[in-house]
Design an enzyme around this catalytic site. Structure first.
Site, short mmCIF file in Angstrom:
data_model
loop_
_atom_site.label_atom_id
_atom_site.label_comp_id
_atom_site.label_asym_id
_atom_site.label_seq_id
_atom_site.Cartn_x
_atom_site.Cartn_y
_atom_site.Cartn_z
N CYS A 1 101.26 58.86 -16.81
CA CYS A 1 101.27 57.62 -16.02
C CYS A 1 102.68 57.10 -15.77
CB CYS A 1 100.43 56.55 -16.71
SG CYS A 1 98.72 57.03 -16.89
N HIS B 1 103.00 49.63 -14.06
CA HIS B 1 101.84 50.53 -14.10
C HIS B 1 100.57 49.70 -14.35
CE1 HIS B 1 99.13 53.69 -14.82
NE2 HIS B 1 99.11 53.58 -16.14
N ASN C 1 92.97 52.10 -13.01
CA ASN C 1 94.20 52.80 -13.37
C ASN C 1 94.22 54.15 -12.65
OD1 ASN C 1 96.19 54.31 -14.61
ND2 ASN C 1 95.59 53.81 -16.71
N1 COA Z 1 81.91 48.25 -22.36
C1 COA Z 1 81.47 47.52 -23.39
N2 COA Z 1 82.00 47.61 -24.63
C2 COA Z 1 82.99 48.48 -24.82
C3 COA Z 1 83.49 49.28 -23.77
C4 COA Z 1 82.89 49.14 -22.51
N3 COA Z 1 83.31 49.85 -21.43
N4 COA Z 1 84.49 50.03 -24.26
C5 COA Z 1 84.63 49.72 -25.55
N5 COA Z 1 83.72 48.79 -25.90
C6 COA Z 1 83.51 48.16 -27.19
C7 COA Z 1 83.99 49.01 -28.34
O1 COA Z 1 82.99 49.92 -28.72
C8 COA Z 1 84.27 47.97 -29.41
O2 COA Z 1 83.07 47.63 -30.01
P1 COA Z 1 83.00 47.22 -31.58
O3 COA Z 1 83.88 46.01 -31.70
O4 COA Z 1 81.57 46.97 -31.78
O5 COA Z 1 83.56 48.42 -32.29
C9 COA Z 1 84.75 46.78 -28.60
O6 COA Z 1 84.31 47.00 -27.24
C10 COA Z 1 86.24 46.55 -28.62
O7 COA Z 1 86.89 47.76 -28.36
P2 COA Z 1 88.46 47.86 -28.39
O8 COA Z 1 88.86 49.28 -28.20
O9 COA Z 1 89.01 47.14 -29.55
O10 COA Z 1 88.83 47.00 -27.09
P3 COA Z 1 90.24 46.54 -26.58
O11 COA Z 1 90.26 45.09 -26.46
O12 COA Z 1 91.36 47.20 -27.31
O13 COA Z 1 90.23 47.13 -25.09
C11 COA Z 1 91.06 48.94 -23.75
C12 COA Z 1 90.12 48.52 -24.88
C13 COA Z 1 90.98 50.46 -23.58
C14 COA Z 1 90.62 48.25 -22.48
C15 COA Z 1 92.51 48.52 -24.10
O14 COA Z 1 92.82 48.93 -25.40
C16 COA Z 1 93.52 49.07 -23.14
O15 COA Z 1 93.60 48.64 -22.01
N6 COA Z 1 94.39 50.00 -23.57
C17 COA Z 1 95.44 50.52 -22.76
C18 COA Z 1 94.96 51.20 -21.52
C19 COA Z 1 95.04 52.67 -21.61
O16 COA Z 1 94.90 53.23 -22.66
N7 COA Z 1 95.26 53.31 -20.46
C20 COA Z 1 95.36 54.72 -20.35
C21 COA Z 1 96.72 55.26 -20.40
S1 COA Z 1 97.91 54.46 -19.42
#
Ligand code: COA
Length: 320
Positions: free
Chosen positions: A111, A247, A277
């Site tokens: 990315c 990004h 994304n």
């Molecule tokens: N819908 C509903 N619930 C979801 C879900 C979805 N699509 N995806 C995950 N969950 C749940 C998880 O299972 C977790 O449940 P639990 O608390 O019962 O275990 C809960 O939501 C929280 O998950 P978590 O991973 O802690 O959420 P977060 O606030 O960290 O958000 C991302 C997750 C991926 C949106 C966030 O971490 C992010 O944006 N990361 C960077 C983006 C990225 O990686 N981009 C790719 C490379 S550039």
């Protein structure tokens, strides 16, 4: 380098969060509050290389040039169905670019690919290896995610962003970094065992793996550091930057950086709400949209910042 023209192209199919919740245990509320995404464009019966070529064609038109003026093609892409030839070679064929001589190559810096490629193109122009580069960032990430994995598939969209770069001194500063952290974001293609091995230990299918929280934390920390560094390296202050184009991985990442810098919302552009994304295509698609909306004028100072699998990061200050 200087940016002579921009273009972009998106798949025709728009998929809303509600459409995803029809087959996934997710909701519009979860996706919107955690990521800012409301919908994304997903490739269906289009050919990926046609999208890349269309973005390139629009950039050539916007630059007021023709295919004959292009003498180098660089594409940024993480994965598409062709391991070879390169996407740049496919784009060359589709646009009928012959040049006097026109080398083609792809780069993959995940990315952060857009900023990595910008730096490479600047070097090619500075050493007179090229005078007009067609630079296309195109991705079809949605074909490489596991559609049963709600943690990853809701995040991505597809598309292509392009620009024509000519000679100039508009790249005011650039910083690229890489720290090996292979387990944070990984996508491995299945391999066929050779007749000389059992096949044991060879993965036949591994969907994209993503440690979202770790990416989030790294992204915010690295972007804050890189943005401060490139602004200082250009002899500027944050107040001098007219437009921040980061990004589009998560609206909360952009907001965390903006709030840390104490800058107004209107200087930070975002389209993740409508695009998701799109990996290395995300910044050039955003740039093209903002340029075509008339929000960016010639002479404005732009700040680009990207981050992704590696873990790699890149930031640049560019005069438009
Ligand atoms: N819908 C509903 N619930 C979801 C879900 C979805 N699509 N995806 C995950 N969950 C749940 C998880 O299972 C977790 O449940 P639990 O608390 O019962 O275990 C809960 O939501 C929280 O998950 P978590 O991973 O802690 O959420 P977060 O606030 O960290 O958000 C991302 C997750 C991926 C949106 C966030 O971490 C992010 O944006 N990361 C960077 C983006 C990225 O990686 N981009 C790719 C490379 S550039």
């Amino acid at each position: 380098m200087k940016i002579l023209g921009t273009g972009s192209a998106l798949p025709k199919k728009t998929v809303s969060n509600d459409m995803l919740s029809e087959f996934l245990d997710t909701s519009d509320e979860w996706i919107t509050t955690r990521t800012g995404i409301k919908s994304r464009q997903i490739i269906t019966d289009e050919r990926f290389e046609d999208l890349a070529a269309l973005a390139g064609e629009r950039a050539i038109q916007a630059a007021g040039l023709s295919a004959d003026d292009i003498d180098y093609i660089v594409c940024s892409n993480v994965a598409n169905c062709y391991i070879t030839p390169s996407l740049a070679s496919l784009v060359q064929g589709l646009l009928g670019i012959k040049g006097p001589s026109c080398p083609t190559m792809d780069i993959n810096s995940a990315c952060a690919g857009f900023v990595y490629g910008l730096d490479l193109c600047d070097a090619l122009l500075q050493t007179s290896r090229a005078s007009h580069i067609l630079y296309v960032c195109a991705e079809e990430v949605t074909r490489f995610v596991d559609w049963n994995q709600r943690e990853t598939c809701v995040l991505f969209g597809d598309g292509a962003g392009a620009m024509v770069l000519g000679k100039g001194d508009n790249l005011l500063s650039c910083k690229l970094t890489s720290v090996p952290m292979a387990d944070v974001i990984t996508y491995r293609l299945p391999l066929e065992p050779t007749p000389y091995e059992t096949g044991e230990g060879i993965d036949t299918h591994l969907p994209m793996q993503l440690k979202g929280r770790e990416v989030f934390r790294n992204a915010v920390n690295c972007a804050q550091r890189d943005i401060a560094d490139v602004i200082a390296k250009a002899g500027l202050t944050a107040d001098d930057i007219d437009h921040f184009l980061l990004h589009q991985a998560n609206l909360r990442i952009v907001e965390a950086i903006r709030e840390h810098m104490g800058l107004p919302e209107e200087r930070f552009h975002s389209n993740i709400q409508r695009r998701g994304n799109t990996s290395s295509a995300s910044i050039p698609i955003l740039l093209d949209e903002v340029v075509r909306e008339g929000k960016i004028k010639r002479g404005d100072l732009l700040l680009f910042d990207g981050f992704g699998a590696g873990f790699v990061t890149g930031a640049a200050v560019v005069r438009y």
